[in-house]
Design a protein around this motif. Structure first.
Motif, PDB file in Angstrom:
ATOM      1  N   SER A 211     -25.825  -8.922 -35.071  1.00 47.75           N
ATOM      2  CA  SER A 211     -24.899  -8.157 -35.912  1.00 47.75           C
ATOM      3  C   SER A 211     -23.934  -7.398 -35.004  1.00 47.75           C
ATOM      4  O   SER A 211     -23.616  -6.242 -35.263  1.00 47.75           O
ATOM      5  CB  SER A 211     -25.673  -7.223 -36.824  1.00 47.75           C
ATOM      6  N   VAL A 212     -23.500  -8.064 -33.927  1.00 41.81           N
ATOM      7  CA  VAL A 212     -22.554  -7.436 -32.996  1.00 41.81           C
ATOM      8  C   VAL A 212     -21.320  -6.956 -33.776  1.00 41.81           C
ATOM      9  O   VAL A 212     -20.885  -7.603 -34.727  1.00 41.81           O
ATOM     10  CB  VAL A 212     -22.153  -8.438 -31.876  1.00 41.81           C
ATOM     11  N   GLY A 213     -20.793  -5.805 -33.381  1.00 44.11           N
ATOM     12  CA  GLY A 213     -19.670  -5.225 -34.115  1.00 44.11           C
ATOM     13  C   GLY A 213     -18.369  -5.974 -33.889  1.00 44.11           C
ATOM     14  O   GLY A 213     -18.239  -6.757 -32.940  1.00 44.11           O
ATOM     15  N   ILE A 214     -17.432  -5.722 -34.766  1.00 46.78           N
ATOM     16  CA  ILE A 214     -16.094  -6.313 -34.642  1.00 46.78           C
ATOM     17  C   ILE A 214     -15.453  -5.823 -33.349  1.00 46.78           C
ATOM     18  O   ILE A 214     -15.428  -4.632 -33.063  1.00 46.78           O
ATOM     19  CB  ILE A 214     -15.243  -5.926 -35.870  1.00 46.78           C
ATOM     20  N   GLU A 216     -16.666  -6.197 -30.445  1.00 47.28           N
ATOM     21  CA  GLU A 216     -17.663  -5.820 -29.433  1.00 47.28           C
ATOM     22  C   GLU A 216     -18.307  -7.012 -28.748  1.00 47.28           C
ATOM     23  O   GLU A 216     -19.095  -6.857 -27.820  1.00 47.28           O
ATOM     24  CB  GLU A 216     -18.741  -4.929 -30.056  1.00 47.28           C
ATOM     25  N   GLY A 217     -18.019  -8.234 -29.253  1.00 50.53           N
ATOM     26  CA  GLY A 217     -18.578  -9.421 -28.617  1.00 50.53           C
ATOM     27  C   GLY A 217     -17.853  -9.744 -27.327  1.00 50.53           C
ATOM     28  O   GLY A 217     -16.862  -9.086 -26.997  1.00 50.53           O
ATOM     29  N   PRO A 218     -18.311 -10.747 -26.551  1.00 51.03           N
ATOM     30  CA  PRO A 218     -19.438 -11.622 -26.834  1.00 51.03           C
ATOM     31  C   PRO A 218     -20.783 -10.930 -26.566  1.00 51.03           C
ATOM     32  O   PRO A 218     -20.801  -9.826 -26.037  1.00 51.03           O
ATOM     33  CB  PRO A 218     -19.212 -12.778 -25.865  1.00 51.03           C
ATOM     34  N   VAL A 219     -21.865 -11.615 -26.911  1.00 49.52           N
ATOM     35  CA  VAL A 219     -23.187 -11.011 -26.764  1.00 49.52           C
ATOM     36  C   VAL A 219     -23.827 -11.339 -25.421  1.00 49.52           C
ATOM     37  O   VAL A 219     -24.917 -10.860 -25.116  1.00 49.52           O
ATOM     38  CB  VAL A 219     -24.116 -11.424 -27.931  1.00 49.52           C
ATOM     39  N   PHE A 220     -23.188 -12.169 -24.614  1.00 49.48           N
ATOM     40  CA  PHE A 220     -23.587 -12.359 -23.208  1.00 49.48           C
ATOM     41  C   PHE A 220     -22.356 -12.795 -22.433  1.00 49.48           C
ATOM     42  O   PHE A 220     -21.384 -13.279 -23.031  1.00 49.48           O
ATOM     43  CB  PHE A 220     -24.731 -13.377 -23.066  1.00 49.48           C
ATOM     44  N   PRO A 239     -13.499 -11.725 -39.460  1.00 54.92           N
ATOM     45  CA  PRO A 239     -12.415 -11.644 -38.477  1.00 54.92           C
ATOM     46  C   PRO A 239     -12.711 -10.584 -37.412  1.00 54.92           C
ATOM     47  O   PRO A 239     -13.059  -9.450 -37.740  1.00 54.92           O
ATOM     48  CB  PRO A 239     -11.201 -11.257 -39.337  1.00 54.92           C
ATOM     49  N   GLY A 240     -12.618 -10.972 -36.152  1.00 58.94           N
ATOM     50  CA  GLY A 240     -12.852 -10.039 -35.050  1.00 58.94           C
ATOM     51  C   GLY A 240     -14.267 -10.057 -34.511  1.00 58.94           C
ATOM     52  O   GLY A 240     -14.555  -9.489 -33.459  1.00 58.94           O
ATOM     53  N   LYS A 241     -15.192 -10.700 -35.251  1.00 59.34           N
ATOM     54  CA  LYS A 241     -16.586 -10.738 -34.810  1.00 59.34           C
ATOM     55  C   LYS A 241     -16.872 -12.064 -34.106  1.00 59.34           C
ATOM     56  O   LYS A 241     -16.783 -13.120 -34.726  1.00 59.34           O
ATOM     57  CB  LYS A 241     -17.514 -10.572 -36.015  1.00 59.34           C
ATOM     58  N   VAL A 242     -17.212 -11.992 -32.809  1.00 62.77           N
ATOM     59  CA  VAL A 242     -17.541 -13.209 -32.052  1.00 62.77           C
ATOM     60  C   VAL A 242     -18.753 -12.951 -31.160  1.00 62.77           C
ATOM     61  O   VAL A 242     -19.033 -11.810 -30.789  1.00 62.77           O
ATOM     62  CB  VAL A 242     -16.356 -13.697 -31.188  1.00 62.77           C
ATOM     63  N   GLU A 243     -19.452 -14.034 -30.821  1.00 65.59           N
ATOM     64  CA  GLU A 243     -20.671 -13.894 -30.023  1.00 65.59           C
ATOM     65  C   GLU A 243     -20.617 -14.657 -28.696  1.00 65.59           C
ATOM     66  O   GLU A 243     -21.337 -14.323 -27.760  1.00 65.59           O
ATOM     67  CB  GLU A 243     -21.873 -14.418 -30.835  1.00 65.59           C
ATOM     68  N   ILE A 244     -19.819 -15.718 -28.632  1.00 63.89           N
ATOM     69  CA  ILE A 244     -19.841 -16.612 -27.467  1.00 63.89           C
ATOM     70  C   ILE A 244     -18.661 -16.305 -26.539  1.00 63.89           C
ATOM     71  O   ILE A 244     -17.534 -16.150 -27.030  1.00 63.89           O
ATOM     72  CB  ILE A 244     -19.769 -18.092 -27.915  1.00 63.89           C
ATOM     73  N   GLY A 266     -14.998 -17.416 -37.556  1.00 59.16           N
ATOM     74  CA  GLY A 266     -16.056 -17.887 -36.658  1.00 59.16           C
ATOM     75  C   GLY A 266     -15.643 -17.793 -35.203  1.00 59.16           C
ATOM     76  O   GLY A 266     -14.664 -17.126 -34.861  1.00 59.16           O
ATOM     77  N   GLU A 267     -16.403 -18.458 -34.342  1.00 60.43           N
ATOM     78  CA  GLU A 267     -16.051 -18.500 -32.915  1.00 60.43           C
ATOM     79  C   GLU A 267     -14.677 -19.136 -32.717  1.00 60.43           C
ATOM     80  O   GLU A 267     -13.976 -18.828 -31.755  1.00 60.43           O
ATOM     81  CB  GLU A 267     -17.111 -19.288 -32.133  1.00 60.43           C
ATOM     82  N   CYS A 268     -14.312 -20.029 -33.604  1.00 60.61           N
ATOM     83  CA  CYS A 268     -13.020 -20.724 -33.487  1.00 60.61           C
ATOM     84  C   CYS A 268     -11.823 -19.776 -33.540  1.00 60.61           C
ATOM     85  O   CYS A 268     -10.709 -20.161 -33.188  1.00 60.61           O
ATOM     86  CB  CYS A 268     -12.896 -21.809 -34.556  1.00 60.61           C
ATOM     87  N   GLN A 269     -12.057 -18.536 -33.977  1.00 61.64           N
ATOM     88  CA  GLN A 269     -10.994 -17.527 -33.896  1.00 61.64           C
ATOM     89  C   GLN A 269     -10.424 -17.429 -32.494  1.00 61.64           C
ATOM     90  O   GLN A 269      -9.255 -17.101 -32.303  1.00 61.64           O
ATOM     91  CB  GLN A 269     -11.559 -16.136 -34.220  1.00 61.64           C
TER      92      GLN A 269
END
Lengths: 375, 375
Positions: A211-214, A216-220, A239-244, A266-269
């Motif tokens: 649940s990473v914030g808008i 605030e990603g990526p998570v690594f 929109p704005g939320k990404v992990e990779i 999604g990540e495609c953003q």
């Protein structure tokens, strides 16, 4: 012409009645078939739409429709209200889904959409991973160990012969309870916590479900995964939320579940259109052509596709019928006289007045076979 | 956190319990207030959207959402399948509507949407007619004497002191049964068939509520109405379907219920943007400014606005609570452990397995006061 209402208890009984493993296996199987046969000639999946607001409480209420011509439409309504847990002791997400007959318009069934969503999201990752991951994948890494991670592990444990499961969560409590929470299906698996760096380096398949914030990603980042790693990116749905990390995405074969939606939320953003690969159904329909991606880094950008809900709901409805679960209620007006909206007040006035409301038909399932034994 | 399911029988009991006249009066009153206070700052009404198909059977399934910030959203699902009566002995339109709490996302109530639609369409015409028609209007003409005409007459009979009601329908059977069908509320009215020409010439207020085919309108022409006539155009709800002659529209003050929608599928299809007047809520909010239109030809272009459904559903839900009608079912999943989708299989496995499905709570209303007497 009644509508079948499935209570949450009914859905639980279905899941326990047939067994969680059977349910997940069947869902993965049906989802695979649905992707194999998907065509815009037979199925319409519009982008989800809804109300988004930030006052008086922040939240959104959105509808996710899907329709197969001459068969069924499903419309899932999803409420997302992050203040629910603190202010109401309710989950952030409340959801229901309805199935409609597209030859008559009849509402066939209404049921909860939350468990169904977790199941189908897991099953979709299983379908994607089974095609895109390297042969012999044995180590699964879960970044984010919350509710979605449980369903991800469940689905992937049915698809891979896992040797090791590495988990990481920024919340130590969530990380600490994962093994216990997954024990109902995963007691035979070796699950252990890891640093996010170790997890990324050692895993053959990684699921990010945070649940990473808008913003605030990526998570690594700053860590190199295996050159054949497959990632299921589950958390990006806004929109704005990404992990990779972008540099990883740019080197990867990126397969969205639903391109239009993945570009928006999604990540495609993070990518330009030419950096985005085919949708999952296209990969499933052309396995041979995409055989080579198993040797490279691949990302399934899972934003949640209404066709997955559609397939999951059809399955649960079938099982409800088999187990004779649910409550049937005549909701829709079927006038005796089609040109008289007040027909009930004329022809049947006295009858109606004296009659008690129709007693709902309550099915009981006296002897559900518990295919799931006490794992 | 249960969902209230209202059966069609429950809705009939509500209508009979409070009386049809009370229901219509209350709805007209609330709709007037809703138009008076409507603001895009507090209420969002997106255009309706849906699936339209012509195979294997022609039909459409559409959703009509409306949301008031911090209060409720309603989403009405409407199925329109013209083959239903012949092939399934079902009405062309089947509809349900759900109410959602926009602070938590909870589905509060689900009920039929068909009767509610007829009622609110009648009530909207009453609101429009009371503002735009000439003072002393006494003769009502109904072109099209089907299901909507009944609700139109009911609403307008509550608003005007009608001396005469003229009816015309291309279907002699429908025309012939109108008096009997409307007798539950209109036995005191003088209702008589007329030619469409006579009807148009003699009426102060006209409602067109026909099922004229696409491209086959208008439903009258070559006849001059009274110079102060007010028309409620109800039937136009699809691209290509119109009821009012263009030359009349071009001379009239045309007030749509929802401009965007009316331009797409109402009488406003025939007009250029500068020929279209303000939306009904603007007229209601500025009665004084539009006082002068009472002396001229006016048209209310009624395509059906989701706010009207919203108001009608809120009313019926209140009455259901008052009369203690409906069935409560726990549909949405509220996990004991928010991060465990399978919580029911771990902590409560045995308990769930042995328990019968939750018995729905069925309200009974032992002594409904029938405010409607045997008119």
């Amino acid at each position: 012409m009644e509508t079948l209402i499935l209570s949450d208890e009914d859905v639980h009984r279905i899941a326990l009645g047939v067994g969680l493993d059977y349910l997940m296996d069947e869902l993965i199987d049906r989802l695979t078939k649905a992707f194999e046969t998907f065509s815009t000639e037979t199925t319409v999946v519009p982008a989800r739409d809804g109300f988004v607001y930030d006052h008086p409480v922040p939240g959104l209420l959105e509808w996710m429709p899907c329709m197969t011509y001459g068969d069924r439409a499903t419309v899932k309504l999803v409420g997302y209200h992050p203040g629910n847990p603190k202010t109401r002791s309710l989950p952030t997400i409340l959801s229901t889904i309805g199935a409609y007959d597209t030859t008559s318009g009849h509402l066939i069934c209404l049921m909860d959409g939350t468990l169904l969503t977790a199941l189908r999201t897991g099953a979709a990752s299983a379908v994607a991973s089974s095609i895109m991951s390297a042969p012999g994948s044995r180590v699964l890494g879960l970044i984010g160990a919350g509710v979605q991670a449980i369903a991800q592990l469940h689905a992937l444990s049915r698809t891979f012969d896992l040797e090791e499961v590495l988990i990481y969560d920024v919340d130590a409590d969530v990380q600490g309870t994962f093994t216990e929470r997954s024990s109902v299906f995963a007691s035979h698996l070796s699950i252990r916590p890891a640093t996010v760096g170790d997890l990324v380096r050692k895993s053959d398949v990684i699921c990010t479900a945070t649940s990473v914030g808008i913003g605030e990603g990526p998570v690594f980042y700053g860590v190199e995964p295996k050159p054949w790693v497959h990632l299921n990116a589950i958390g990006s749905d806004f929109p704005g939320k990404v992990e990779i990390p972008l540099d990883l995405l740019q080197r990867a074969f990126v397969c969205p579940d639903f391109r239009t939606q993945a570009i928006r939320e999604g990540e495609c953003q993070q990518l330009t259109p030419n950096q985005i690969g085919p949708d999952l159904f296209e990969v499933v329909q052309n396995r041979d052509r995409y055989q080579h991606v198993r040797d490279q880094i691949t990302v399934f950008d899972s934003t949640g596709w209404a066709l997955e809900d559609h397939v999951a709901m059809n399955l649960i409805m079938e099982l409800a019928a088999e187990l004779r679960l649910g409550t049937r209620v005549q909701i829709e007006s079927i006038p005796v006289d089609a040109v008289n909206p007040y027909y009930f007040a004329t022809s049947r006035r006295h009858e109606t007045a004296q009659r008690r409301p129709t007693e709902p038909v309550l099915f009981e399932s006296p002897d559900i076979a518990f295919r799931q034994t006490g794992t």
